[in-house]
Design a protein around this motif. Sequence first.
Motif, PDB file in Angstrom:
ATOM      1  N   GLY A 294       0.783  -1.226   0.000  1.00 18.21           N
ATOM      2  CA  GLY A 294       0.000   0.000   0.000  1.00 18.21           C
ATOM      3  C   GLY A 294       0.814   1.274   0.000  1.00 18.21           C
ATOM      4  N   TYR A 302       2.201   8.550  -1.874  1.00 18.23           N
ATOM      5  CA  TYR A 302       1.064   7.712  -1.483  1.00 18.23           C
ATOM      6  C   TYR A 302      -0.043   8.549  -0.827  1.00 18.23           C
ATOM      7  CZ  TYR A 302      -1.604   4.758   1.718  1.00 18.23           C
ATOM      8  OH  TYR A 302      -2.627   4.173   2.424  1.00 18.23           O
ATOM      9  N   VAL A 303       0.349   9.443   0.077  1.00 19.05           N
ATOM     10  CA  VAL A 303      -0.649  10.270   0.767  1.00 19.05           C
ATOM     11  C   VAL A 303      -1.327  11.228  -0.207  1.00 19.05           C
ATOM     12  CG1 VAL A 303      -1.002  11.932   2.624  1.00 19.05           C
ATOM     13  CG2 VAL A 303       0.633  10.091   2.931  1.00 19.05           C
ATOM     14  N   ARG A 305      -1.772  10.844  -3.421  1.00 20.38           N
ATOM     15  CA  ARG A 305      -2.706  10.082  -4.266  1.00 20.38           C
ATOM     16  C   ARG A 305      -3.989   9.772  -3.513  1.00 20.38           C
ATOM     17  NH1 ARG A 305       1.581   6.676  -5.341  1.00 20.38           N
ATOM     18  NH2 ARG A 305       0.452   4.997  -4.301  1.00 20.38           N
ATOM     19  N   ASN A 306      -3.847   9.397  -2.253  1.00 22.18           N
ATOM     20  CA  ASN A 306      -5.035   9.077  -1.465  1.00 22.18           C
ATOM     21  C   ASN A 306      -5.902  10.305  -1.222  1.00 22.18           C
ATOM     22  OD1 ASN A 306      -5.368   6.181  -0.009  1.00 22.18           O
ATOM     23  ND2 ASN A 306      -3.243   6.537  -0.578  1.00 22.18           N
ATOM     24  N   ASP A 309      -7.953  10.802  -4.244  1.00 19.18           N
ATOM     25  CA  ASP A 309      -9.061   9.838  -4.310  1.00 19.18           C
ATOM     26  C   ASP A 309     -10.168  10.197  -3.323  1.00 19.18           C
ATOM     27  OD1 ASP A 309      -7.620   8.490  -6.209  1.00 19.18           O
ATOM     28  OD2 ASP A 309      -6.777   7.022  -4.812  1.00 19.18           O
ATOM     29  N   ILE A 310      -9.772  10.668  -2.148  1.00 19.69           N
ATOM     30  CA  ILE A 310     -10.759  11.045  -1.128  1.00 19.69           C
ATOM     31  C   ILE A 310     -11.603  12.222  -1.615  1.00 19.69           C
ATOM     32  CG2 ILE A 310     -11.003  12.031   1.188  1.00 19.69           C
ATOM     33  CD1 ILE A 310      -8.395  10.401   1.884  1.00 19.69           C
ATOM     34  N   SER A 322     -15.565   8.103   0.660  1.00 12.93           N
ATOM     35  CA  SER A 322     -14.533   9.083   1.016  1.00 12.93           C
ATOM     36  C   SER A 322     -14.118   8.933   2.477  1.00 12.93           C
ATOM     37  CB  SER A 322     -15.062  10.494   0.755  1.00 12.93           C
ATOM     38  OG  SER A 322     -14.143  11.467   1.164  1.00 12.93           O
ATOM     39  N   LEU A 325     -11.918   5.761   2.900  1.00 10.62           N
ATOM     40  CA  LEU A 325     -10.553   5.968   2.396  1.00 10.62           C
ATOM     41  C   LEU A 325      -9.745   6.876   3.324  1.00 10.62           C
ATOM     42  CD1 LEU A 325     -11.346   6.543  -1.407  1.00 10.62           C
ATOM     43  CD2 LEU A 325     -10.182   4.573  -0.425  1.00 10.62           C
ATOM     44  N   CYS A 329      -6.359   5.789   5.336  1.00  7.40           N
ATOM     45  CA  CYS A 329      -5.111   6.519   5.069  1.00  7.40           C
ATOM     46  C   CYS A 329      -4.557   7.140   6.350  1.00  7.40           C
ATOM     47  CB  CYS A 329      -5.368   7.594   4.020  1.00  7.40           C
ATOM     48  SG  CYS A 329      -3.908   8.517   3.521  1.00  7.40           S
TER      49      CYS A 329
END
Length: 584
Positions: A294, A302-303, A305-306, A309-310, A322, A325, A329
């Motif tokens: 992950g 990574y953060v 991107r998350n 997405d959120i 949301s 996710l 995260c």
Amino acid sequence: AVVSTQSGHYGREHKLNLRMAYSVEEEEGPKCSFSIYLAEGDALAKQGDYVKAIRAYSIALEIQPDDKNCLVARSKCHLKLGDADSALKDAESSLKDSTEFVKGLFQKAEALYAMGDFEFALVHYHRGNKLRPELDEFRLGIQKAREAIDNSIGNPNTVKLTSKGDLSYFYKYLDEKVGGKAGKKGKPAQRKKAPARAPFSTNQAAEKQNTKSLAGDKTVKQLLGELYEDREYLEKLLNDSRATKQTDNTIKGLVSSGINYLDSRLEFWRQQQPLYSRKKKRIDLGNRNRLIKGIGNDPTNYVLRNLDDIDAALADGKPSQSLQLARACLKKVKNIDNLANKKEFIANLHSSIGCALLEMGNLDSALSEHKEDLNISNSIKSEEGKARALDNIGRTYARKSEYSEAIKYWEQRIPMPKTVLEAAWLYHELGRCCLELGKFSEASAYGDQSLDSATQASDDNWQINSSVLIAQAEVKLSNDEKALENFNRALEIAKILDDKAVQEAITKAVQDVNYRIAENLRQGIVPEPVKQPTPPPPKQPTPAPKEPTPPPKEPTPAPKEPTPAPKEPTPAPKEPTPAPKEPT
């Protein structure tokens, strides 16, 4: 190359459509300026209408044939439609005056890559990278071109040279060197060249033979993926007598061009990334996922991107997704030690959780998350985070109908930096809260500030909102003329925007104010207090302050008797009674 397959069935018919589209403009000539056609082409390209975009760019190039940016833009559209040859011509034309034009270099490299000329594409990617090493496009181009070349010819370290195969050239060289003497084994027979693949044939058996010579059925299916079913459908359509029995062979030609295009893409993908390479890549990705689980080697990426997405899930109307996710995260981010700006990311995630809970109607939990965001932002002295938290806390309190608390937090937001539109929103929300609390003078004042900011931003919607807020506050203050003025301003803007619903609502409000003014005139009440936008007692919306004004002769004895002053409004109703006799 992958993008071009989605609309690659254009081919020759795409060029035919372009010729038909050009015909009218070619006859009449350009009617507008170069910049207008260029802007039109950019807008159409963003919408994905590449055929019309090419038409607009072509007309623009008739006016300025050597415009490099326009040539590059048209090249991109050709590439999107799978016409790599035309894309290459436009890219080369943009480099005619200057071979160091970066956009033209990149577009030429992209066109060469789409044509399968990976080596030449790599050369141009290197040239662009040498000129502009800070651009990621050229670095990525170098990487993908190298991978395509390696996948086509294989890794040289794994190739073992053997004496098998056609060695006739070397034997011929030895014969000439030694004097016509051949080696012990003699000169082997020359290997026959593999016959060139014939173009598409309407015969199904010949087509199947061609396809099998290119690759096996299983290989074709793996390389084409989802397009394999489309190719099968085209083959069935080609052999359907009902579809192909036409004098002009229109359907047959279109189907044949579609199958030919898919076969050319098949060969391109086979060279670009063979199946053994794809299998190895899948294995590598599987190992990576098992090892990273992950987060990966770059926790910051990574953060980020998350967070994207959120926000996307919340914007799509999926607050529960949301929220899920964001919580997952946040749990991982708290366990990362080497994350830069860790507290800032945690504050952002608390804000995202609060926004999701607010959309789901869980106001108390949302409030606690936003306050946690405020605490963390204060601890790291982040003005951006503090402003975000204050905005969201005020919104949550307003949703809870706790308007005093909302005003308390939003007033802390006023001195902080903000855009003109943010100021219009903030002052409007403060005015709405004051209106709900009965503070009509303050509501009108905040409405004026919101209107000023909305006018500076040239935002029609916020000008309507601010004008309506002022009008509602002035109605409560019995300043009917000023209320009517603001309602009419909002109505005019709504007519410009052609918003029927807003026009109907404001029209009804205007009618109510007009009726109220007419009633006051009918009863003989003179609307003089309209000139006082902020009367001293804001809690008296009734026309009580209007009654002391009709008796003009009684202010003189008022200083002698300060106490009995409140008793004097009682005879006031006796004086307005003769008022109706004067108009009659």
